[in-house]
Design a protein around this motif. Structure first.
Motif, PDB file in Angstrom:
ATOM      1  N   LYS A   1      19.828   8.773   5.888  1.00  0.00           N
ATOM      2  CA  LYS A   1      19.301   9.433   7.082  1.00  0.00           C
ATOM      3  C   LYS A   1      17.774   9.376   7.134  1.00  0.00           C
ATOM      4  N   ASN A   2      17.137   9.285   5.960  1.00  0.00           N
ATOM      5  CA  ASN A   2      15.671   9.340   5.910  1.00  0.00           C
ATOM      6  C   ASN A   2      15.027   8.047   5.397  1.00  0.00           C
ATOM      7  N   GLY A   3      15.852   7.027   5.164  1.00  0.00           N
ATOM      8  CA  GLY A   3      15.342   5.821   4.502  1.00  0.00           C
ATOM      9  C   GLY A   3      14.751   4.797   5.454  1.00  0.00           C
ATOM     10  N   PHE A   4      13.793   5.225   6.253  1.00  0.00           N
ATOM     11  CA  PHE A   4      13.225   4.308   7.260  1.00  0.00           C
ATOM     12  C   PHE A   4      12.483   3.135   6.617  1.00  0.00           C
ATOM     13  N   ARG A   5      11.869   3.397   5.493  1.00  0.00           N
ATOM     14  CA  ARG A   5      11.105   2.347   4.823  1.00  0.00           C
ATOM     15  C   ARG A   5      12.060   1.298   4.218  1.00  0.00           C
ATOM     16  N   ASN A   6      13.152   1.775   3.608  1.00  0.00           N
ATOM     17  CA  ASN A   6      14.118   0.820   3.065  1.00  0.00           C
ATOM     18  C   ASN A   6      14.741  -0.006   4.192  1.00  0.00           C
ATOM     19  N   ALA A   7      14.972   0.664   5.338  1.00  0.00           N
ATOM     20  CA  ALA A   7      15.522  -0.076   6.488  1.00  0.00           C
ATOM     21  C   ALA A   7      14.531  -1.139   6.943  1.00  0.00           C
ATOM     22  N   ALA A   8      13.239  -0.793   6.929  1.00  0.00           N
ATOM     23  CA  ALA A   8      12.207  -1.771   7.306  1.00  0.00           C
ATOM     24  C   ALA A   8      12.195  -2.934   6.323  1.00  0.00           C
ATOM     25  N   LEU A   9      12.254  -2.617   5.036  1.00  0.00           N
ATOM     26  CA  LEU A   9      12.260  -3.668   3.998  1.00  0.00           C
ATOM     27  C   LEU A   9      13.439  -4.614   4.198  1.00  0.00           C
ATOM     28  N   CYS A  10      14.606  -4.023   4.378  1.00  0.00           N
ATOM     29  CA  CYS A  10      15.836  -4.816   4.463  1.00  0.00           C
ATOM     30  C   CYS A  10      15.785  -5.746   5.690  1.00  0.00           C
ATOM     31  N   ASN A  11      15.351  -5.201   6.813  1.00  0.00           N
ATOM     32  CA  ASN A  11      15.272  -6.023   8.035  1.00  0.00           C
ATOM     33  C   ASN A  11      14.194  -7.103   7.914  1.00  0.00           C
ATOM     34  N   PHE A  12      13.094  -6.744   7.260  1.00  0.00           N
ATOM     35  CA  PHE A  12      11.992  -7.707   7.082  1.00  0.00           C
ATOM     36  C   PHE A  12      12.472  -8.879   6.197  1.00  0.00           C
ATOM     37  N   ILE A  13      13.172  -8.549   5.120  1.00  0.00           N
ATOM     38  CA  ILE A  13      13.663  -9.616   4.221  1.00  0.00           C
ATOM     39  C   ILE A  13      14.694 -10.470   4.957  1.00  0.00           C
TER      40      ILE A  13
ATOM     41  N   GLY B   1       2.629  -4.449  -9.142  1.00  0.00           N
ATOM     42  CA  GLY B   1       1.368  -3.698  -9.074  1.00  0.00           C
ATOM     43  C   GLY B   1       1.253  -2.870  -7.809  1.00  0.00           C
ATOM     44  N   ASN B   2       2.371  -2.693  -7.128  1.00  0.00           N
ATOM     45  CA  ASN B   2       2.415  -1.946  -5.875  1.00  0.00           C
ATOM     46  C   ASN B   2       3.492  -0.870  -5.956  1.00  0.00           C
ATOM     47  N   PRO B   3       3.429   0.132  -5.067  1.00  0.00           N
ATOM     48  CA  PRO B   3       4.494   1.140  -5.080  1.00  0.00           C
ATOM     49  C   PRO B   3       5.884   0.522  -4.874  1.00  0.00           C
ATOM     50  N   PHE B   4       6.911   1.245  -5.331  1.00  0.00           N
ATOM     51  CA  PHE B   4       8.278   0.699  -5.348  1.00  0.00           C
ATOM     52  C   PHE B   4       8.823   0.353  -3.970  1.00  0.00           C
ATOM     53  N   ASN B   5       8.259   0.990  -2.922  1.00  0.00           N
ATOM     54  CA  ASN B   5       8.809   0.758  -1.586  1.00  0.00           C
ATOM     55  C   ASN B   5       7.811   0.034  -0.685  1.00  0.00           C
ATOM     56  N   SER B   6       6.917  -0.734  -1.315  1.00  0.00           N
ATOM     57  CA  SER B   6       5.856  -1.401  -0.548  1.00  0.00           C
ATOM     58  C   SER B   6       6.382  -2.623   0.211  1.00  0.00           C
ATOM     59  N   LEU B   7       5.826  -2.823   1.390  1.00  0.00           N
ATOM     60  CA  LEU B   7       6.221  -3.970   2.224  1.00  0.00           C
ATOM     61  C   LEU B   7       5.235  -5.131   2.120  1.00  0.00           C
ATOM     62  N   VAL B   8       4.010  -4.856   1.663  1.00  0.00           N
ATOM     63  CA  VAL B   8       2.917  -5.807   1.896  1.00  0.00           C
ATOM     64  C   VAL B   8       3.130  -7.199   1.304  1.00  0.00           C
ATOM     65  N   GLN B   9       3.619  -7.286   0.049  1.00  0.00           N
ATOM     66  CA  GLN B   9       3.681  -8.615  -0.582  1.00  0.00           C
ATOM     67  C   GLN B   9       4.753  -9.504   0.012  1.00  0.00           C
ATOM     68  N   LEU B  10       5.759  -8.888   0.637  1.00  0.00           N
ATOM     69  CA  LEU B  10       6.881  -9.687   1.150  1.00  0.00           C
ATOM     70  C   LEU B  10       6.430 -10.712   2.182  1.00  0.00           C
ATOM     71  N   GLU B  11       5.403 -10.365   2.930  1.00  0.00           N
ATOM     72  CA  GLU B  11       4.921 -11.275   3.974  1.00  0.00           C
ATOM     73  C   GLU B  11       4.418 -12.577   3.337  1.00  0.00           C
TER      74      GLU B  11
END
Ligand code: GLU
Length: 306
Positions: free
Chosen positions: A161-173, A93-103
Protein backbone atom coordinates in the motif's frame (compact mmCIF):
# COMPACT_ATOMS: atom_id res chain seq x y z
CA UNK A 1 34.68 -22.84 22.85
CA UNK A 2 30.96 -22.64 23.50
CA UNK A 3 31.57 -21.44 27.06
CA UNK A 4 34.01 -18.84 25.76
CA UNK A 5 31.40 -17.42 23.33
CA UNK A 6 28.71 -17.59 26.03
CA UNK A 7 30.63 -15.39 28.46
CA UNK A 8 31.48 -12.84 25.79
CA UNK A 9 27.88 -12.68 24.49
CA UNK A 10 26.46 -12.31 28.02
CA UNK A 11 28.76 -9.46 28.92
CA UNK A 12 28.28 -7.52 25.65
CA UNK A 13 24.50 -8.05 25.80
CA UNK A 14 24.30 -6.69 29.36
CA UNK A 15 26.57 -3.75 28.53
CA UNK A 16 24.54 -2.67 25.49
CA UNK A 17 21.21 -3.22 27.23
CA UNK A 18 22.27 -0.84 29.99
CA UNK A 19 23.18 1.89 27.49
CA UNK A 20 20.95 4.38 25.71
CA UNK A 21 19.01 2.83 22.78
CA UNK A 22 19.24 5.45 20.00
CA UNK A 23 17.81 5.44 16.49
CA UNK A 24 14.28 4.94 15.18
CA UNK A 25 12.09 2.01 14.19
CA UNK A 26 11.39 1.84 10.44
CA UNK A 27 8.05 3.54 9.85
CA UNK A 28 7.88 3.84 6.07
CA UNK A 29 6.23 0.41 6.17
CA UNK A 30 3.60 1.41 8.79
CA UNK A 31 3.09 -2.12 10.07
CA UNK A 32 6.77 -2.36 11.09
CA UNK A 33 6.36 0.66 13.40
CA UNK A 34 4.18 -1.35 15.81
CA UNK A 35 7.08 -3.35 17.19
CA UNK A 36 8.33 -2.72 20.75
CA UNK A 37 11.58 -0.72 20.19
CA UNK A 38 13.21 -2.16 23.29
CA UNK A 39 13.16 -5.78 22.20
CA UNK A 40 16.72 -7.08 21.93
CA UNK A 41 17.91 -10.59 21.16
CA UNK A 42 20.95 -12.52 20.03
CA UNK A 43 21.53 -16.12 18.97
CA UNK A 44 24.78 -17.75 17.96
CA UNK A 45 24.72 -21.17 16.35
CA UNK A 46 27.81 -23.31 15.89
CA UNK A 47 28.00 -25.67 12.94
CA UNK A 48 27.66 -28.69 15.26
CA UNK A 49 24.17 -27.42 16.18
CA UNK A 50 24.97 -26.00 19.64
CA UNK A 51 23.48 -22.58 20.22
CA UNK A 52 23.57 -19.69 22.68
CA UNK A 53 20.53 -17.41 22.98
CA UNK A 54 19.99 -14.16 24.86
CA UNK A 55 17.13 -11.72 25.39
CA UNK A 56 13.87 -11.91 23.40
CA UNK A 57 15.16 -14.68 21.18
CA UNK A 58 11.83 -16.50 20.94
CA UNK A 59 10.11 -13.49 19.39
CA UNK A 60 9.75 -13.62 15.61
CA UNK A 61 10.49 -10.46 13.62
CA UNK A 62 10.20 -9.26 10.04
CA UNK A 63 13.47 -10.27 8.37
CA UNK A 64 12.88 -7.84 5.43
CA UNK A 65 16.02 -7.45 3.28
CA UNK A 66 17.73 -10.43 4.92
CA UNK A 67 15.30 -12.49 2.83
CA UNK A 68 17.06 -11.21 -0.30
CA UNK A 69 20.02 -13.49 0.45
CA UNK A 70 17.77 -16.55 0.59
CA UNK A 71 16.01 -15.43 -2.59
CA UNK A 72 19.36 -15.06 -4.35
CA UNK A 73 20.47 -18.52 -3.18
CA UNK A 74 17.26 -20.18 -4.37
CA UNK A 75 17.44 -18.68 -7.86
CA UNK A 76 21.25 -19.05 -8.13
CA UNK A 77 20.85 -22.75 -7.30
CA UNK A 78 18.29 -23.09 -10.12
CA UNK A 79 19.84 -21.09 -12.96
CA UNK A 80 23.54 -20.86 -12.03
CA UNK A 81 25.88 -18.21 -13.43
CA UNK A 82 23.29 -16.95 -15.92
CA UNK A 83 21.84 -14.94 -13.05
CA UNK A 84 24.67 -12.38 -13.40
CA UNK A 85 23.38 -11.35 -16.83
CA UNK A 86 20.42 -9.73 -15.07
CA UNK A 87 22.04 -8.35 -11.90
CA UNK A 88 25.58 -7.11 -11.14
CA UNK A 89 27.79 -7.70 -8.09
CA UNK A 90 29.09 -4.19 -7.34
CA UNK A 91 28.41 -2.26 -4.14
CA UNK A 92 26.04 0.58 -4.98
CA UNK A 93 27.19 3.14 -2.40
CA UNK A 94 23.60 4.37 -2.54
CA UNK A 95 20.52 3.84 -0.37
CA UNK A 96 18.75 0.48 -0.80
CA UNK A 97 15.79 1.99 -2.66
CA UNK A 98 17.69 4.41 -4.90
CA UNK A 99 16.67 4.89 -8.52
CA UNK A 100 19.58 6.98 -9.78
CA UNK A 101 22.09 4.38 -11.01
CA UNK A 102 19.53 2.37 -12.96
CA UNK A 103 19.37 5.03 -15.65
CA UNK A 104 23.08 4.92 -16.52
CA UNK A 105 23.28 1.15 -15.89
CA UNK A 106 20.47 0.42 -18.40
CA UNK A 107 18.21 -1.26 -15.88
CA UNK A 108 20.83 -3.74 -14.57
CA UNK A 109 20.77 -3.37 -10.76
CA UNK A 110 24.17 -2.96 -9.09
CA UNK A 111 23.72 -6.01 -6.83
CA UNK A 112 21.08 -8.52 -5.63
CA UNK A 113 20.68 -6.91 -2.18
CA UNK A 114 19.39 -3.50 -3.17
CA UNK A 115 15.65 -3.42 -3.84
CA UNK A 116 16.18 -3.14 -7.61
CA UNK A 117 18.26 -6.34 -7.62
CA UNK A 118 15.82 -8.31 -5.50
CA UNK A 119 12.93 -7.19 -7.72
CA UNK A 120 14.74 -8.60 -10.78
CA UNK A 121 15.43 -11.88 -8.97
CA UNK A 122 11.78 -12.07 -7.87
CA UNK A 123 10.89 -11.66 -11.56
CA UNK A 124 13.15 -14.62 -12.45
CA UNK A 125 11.52 -16.69 -9.68
CA UNK A 126 8.09 -16.11 -11.25
CA UNK A 127 9.35 -17.68 -14.48
CA UNK A 128 10.76 -20.70 -12.65
CA UNK A 129 7.71 -21.87 -10.67
CA UNK A 130 3.95 -22.15 -11.14
CA UNK A 131 3.52 -21.02 -7.54
CA UNK A 132 6.69 -19.01 -6.72
CA UNK A 133 5.38 -17.78 -3.37
CA UNK A 134 4.85 -21.33 -2.05
CA UNK A 135 8.12 -22.50 -3.62
CA UNK A 136 10.09 -19.78 -1.78
CA UNK A 137 8.42 -20.56 1.52
CA UNK A 138 9.16 -24.28 1.06
CA UNK A 139 12.82 -23.45 0.38
CA UNK A 140 13.06 -21.36 3.57
CA UNK A 141 11.20 -23.95 5.65
CA UNK A 142 13.58 -26.63 4.42
CA UNK A 143 16.63 -24.51 5.34
CA UNK A 144 15.30 -23.87 8.85
CA UNK A 145 13.87 -27.39 9.30
CA UNK A 146 10.71 -25.63 10.46
CA UNK A 147 7.27 -25.79 8.86
CA UNK A 148 6.04 -22.94 11.04
CA UNK A 149 8.01 -20.21 9.19
CA UNK A 150 5.55 -17.98 7.37
CA UNK A 151 4.87 -14.75 5.53
CA UNK A 152 3.17 -11.91 7.36
CA UNK A 153 0.14 -10.89 5.32
CA UNK A 154 -0.31 -7.62 7.21
CA UNK A 155 3.31 -6.59 6.57
CA UNK A 156 3.01 -7.56 2.88
CA UNK A 157 -0.15 -5.50 2.44
CA UNK A 158 1.27 -2.58 4.43
CA UNK A 159 4.35 -2.49 2.19
CA UNK A 160 2.32 -2.81 -1.02
CA UNK A 161 0.00 0.00 0.00
CA UNK A 162 2.92 2.35 0.68
CA UNK A 163 5.63 1.02 -1.64
CA UNK A 164 5.56 3.80 -4.22
CA UNK A 165 9.32 3.80 -4.60
CA UNK A 166 9.50 0.04 -5.19
CA UNK A 167 6.71 0.42 -7.74
CA UNK A 168 8.76 3.14 -9.45
CA UNK A 169 11.86 0.92 -9.44
CA UNK A 170 10.00 -2.06 -10.84
CA UNK A 171 8.36 -0.07 -13.65
CA UNK A 172 11.62 1.72 -14.46
CA UNK A 173 13.50 -1.60 -14.77
CA UNK A 174 10.66 -2.97 -16.89
CA UNK A 175 11.14 -0.06 -19.28
CA UNK A 176 14.69 -1.39 -19.90
CA UNK A 177 13.34 -4.93 -20.44
CA UNK A 178 14.94 -6.42 -17.32
CA UNK A 179 11.56 -7.24 -15.71
CA UNK A 180 9.62 -9.73 -17.84
CA UNK A 181 6.42 -10.19 -15.85
CA UNK A 182 3.62 -7.89 -14.77
CA UNK A 183 5.16 -5.35 -12.30
CA UNK A 184 2.21 -5.84 -9.90
CA UNK A 185 2.95 -9.57 -9.66
CA UNK A 186 6.67 -8.92 -9.14
CA UNK A 187 6.00 -6.31 -6.44
CA UNK A 188 3.58 -8.61 -4.60
CA UNK A 189 6.03 -11.53 -4.58
CA UNK A 190 8.93 -9.27 -3.56
CA UNK A 191 6.98 -7.73 -0.65
CA UNK A 192 5.85 -11.16 0.48
CA UNK A 193 9.43 -12.48 0.42
CA UNK A 194 10.51 -9.50 2.58
CA UNK A 195 7.67 -10.17 5.06
CA UNK A 196 8.98 -13.56 6.25
CA UNK A 197 9.15 -13.73 10.04
CA UNK A 198 11.67 -15.69 12.08
CA UNK A 199 13.31 -15.56 15.47
CA UNK A 200 17.07 -15.21 15.89
CA UNK A 201 17.82 -18.93 16.15
CA UNK A 202 15.72 -19.75 13.08
CA UNK A 203 17.62 -17.13 11.12
CA UNK A 204 20.95 -18.62 12.25
CA UNK A 205 19.73 -22.06 11.12
CA UNK A 206 18.57 -20.71 7.74
CA UNK A 207 22.03 -19.23 7.08
CA UNK A 208 24.10 -22.14 8.45
CA UNK A 209 24.70 -23.65 5.00
CA UNK A 210 26.51 -20.46 3.98
CA UNK A 211 28.97 -21.01 6.84
CA UNK A 212 29.25 -24.69 5.93
CA UNK A 213 30.53 -24.69 2.34
CA UNK A 214 26.98 -24.65 0.94
CA UNK A 215 25.74 -27.75 2.83
CA UNK A 216 22.85 -27.74 5.28
CA UNK A 217 24.24 -28.63 8.71
CA UNK A 218 21.35 -30.88 9.79
CA UNK A 219 21.30 -33.33 6.86
CA UNK A 220 24.39 -32.28 4.84
CA UNK A 221 22.23 -31.56 1.78
CA UNK A 222 24.22 -29.46 -0.73
CA UNK A 223 22.28 -26.25 -1.34
CA UNK A 224 24.97 -24.31 -3.24
CA UNK A 225 28.38 -25.41 -4.52
CA UNK A 226 31.44 -24.20 -2.62
CA UNK A 227 32.19 -21.69 -5.35
CA UNK A 228 28.63 -20.33 -5.30
CA UNK A 229 28.77 -20.12 -1.50
CA UNK A 230 32.00 -18.12 -1.73
CA UNK A 231 30.31 -15.73 -4.13
CA UNK A 232 27.18 -15.19 -2.03
CA UNK A 233 29.32 -14.56 1.07
CA UNK A 234 31.48 -12.15 -0.92
CA UNK A 235 28.41 -10.18 -2.01
CA UNK A 236 27.20 -10.06 1.60
CA UNK A 237 30.62 -8.76 2.62
CA UNK A 238 30.60 -5.98 0.03
CA UNK A 239 26.88 -5.16 -0.32
CA UNK A 240 25.05 -6.47 2.76
CA UNK A 241 24.54 -3.20 4.63
CA UNK A 242 23.21 -0.72 2.10
CA UNK A 243 25.52 2.29 1.78
CA UNK A 244 27.11 1.33 5.10
CA UNK A 245 28.61 -1.94 3.82
CA UNK A 246 32.17 -0.61 4.07
CA UNK A 247 31.52 0.54 7.62
CA UNK A 248 30.16 -2.87 8.68
CA UNK A 249 33.13 -4.61 7.08
CA UNK A 250 35.52 -2.22 8.80
CA UNK A 251 33.91 -2.53 12.23
CA UNK A 252 32.87 -6.21 12.24
CA UNK A 253 34.92 -8.03 9.59
CA UNK A 254 32.36 -10.71 8.74
CA UNK A 255 29.96 -11.22 5.81
CA UNK A 256 26.42 -10.40 6.83
CA UNK A 257 23.07 -8.90 5.90
CA UNK A 258 20.72 -6.51 7.61
CA UNK A 259 17.03 -5.73 7.21
CA UNK A 260 14.87 -2.76 8.15
CA UNK A 261 13.06 -4.96 10.69
CA UNK A 262 16.22 -4.49 12.81
CA UNK A 263 17.76 -7.91 12.24
CA UNK A 264 21.39 -8.54 11.32
CA UNK A 265 22.79 -11.96 10.48
CA UNK A 266 26.55 -12.46 10.14
CA UNK A 267 28.62 -15.57 9.70
CA UNK A 268 32.10 -16.91 10.17
CA UNK A 269 32.71 -19.60 7.52
CA UNK A 270 33.55 -22.93 9.15
CA UNK A 271 32.53 -21.72 12.62
CA UNK A 272 29.22 -20.07 13.36
CA UNK A 273 26.26 -17.92 12.38
CA UNK A 274 25.20 -15.08 14.68
CA UNK A 275 21.95 -13.06 14.58
CA UNK A 276 21.24 -9.90 16.52
CA UNK A 277 17.84 -8.23 16.54
CA UNK A 278 16.99 -4.78 17.86
CA UNK A 279 14.37 -2.76 15.90
CA UNK A 280 15.82 0.76 16.23
CA UNK A 281 17.81 1.68 13.13
CA UNK A 282 20.62 4.15 12.52
CA UNK A 283 20.21 6.74 9.72
CA UNK A 284 21.51 4.26 7.11
CA UNK A 285 18.81 1.71 8.01
CA UNK A 286 20.94 -0.74 9.99
CA UNK A 287 20.10 -1.85 13.53
CA UNK A 288 22.02 0.44 15.87
CA UNK A 289 22.44 -2.15 18.62
CA UNK A 290 23.02 -4.92 16.10
CA UNK A 291 26.01 -3.13 14.56
CA UNK A 292 27.41 -2.28 17.96
CA UNK A 293 26.95 -5.79 19.33
CA UNK A 294 28.74 -7.41 16.41
CA UNK A 295 31.60 -4.91 16.50
CA UNK A 296 32.18 -5.60 20.19
CA UNK A 297 31.78 -9.36 19.61
CA UNK A 298 34.44 -9.75 16.92
CA UNK A 299 36.72 -7.39 18.85
CA UNK A 300 36.37 -9.43 22.04
CA UNK A 301 36.71 -12.84 20.35
CA UNK A 302 39.61 -11.52 18.23
CA UNK A 303 38.15 -13.55 15.36
CA UNK A 304 37.16 -12.25 11.98
CA UNK A 305 37.75 -13.41 8.42
CA UNK A 306 40.54 -10.82 8.11
N1 GLU B 1 10.78 -4.57 2.00
C1 GLU B 1 11.67 -3.49 2.29
C2 GLU B 1 11.65 -2.45 1.18
O1 GLU B 1 11.50 -2.77 0.05
C3 GLU B 1 13.04 -4.06 2.46
C4 GLU B 1 14.01 -3.02 2.89
C5 GLU B 1 15.16 -3.53 3.69
O2 GLU B 1 15.04 -4.32 4.63
O3 GLU B 1 16.24 -3.07 3.34
O4 GLU B 1 11.74 -1.29 1.39
Amino acid sequence: MNHHYQNIIASIFDQIKAEENPGAVAAYIPELAHVDPNLFAVSLKLLDGQSIDYGNHNTGFSIQSISKVLLLCMVYKEIGEKIWERVDVEPSGNPFNSLVQLESDNGIPRNPFINAGALVISDILIDLYDDPSTAFLDFVRDLTDSVSINYSDVVTESELKNGFRNAALCNFIKSFGNIKNNPDDVLRLYSQICSVEMNCLELCTAFSFLANGGKKTSDQKQILTKSQTKRVNAIMQTCGFYDESGEFSFRVGLPGKSGVGGGIVALFPGRYVITVWSPKLNPKGNSYRGMKFLELFTTATEESIF
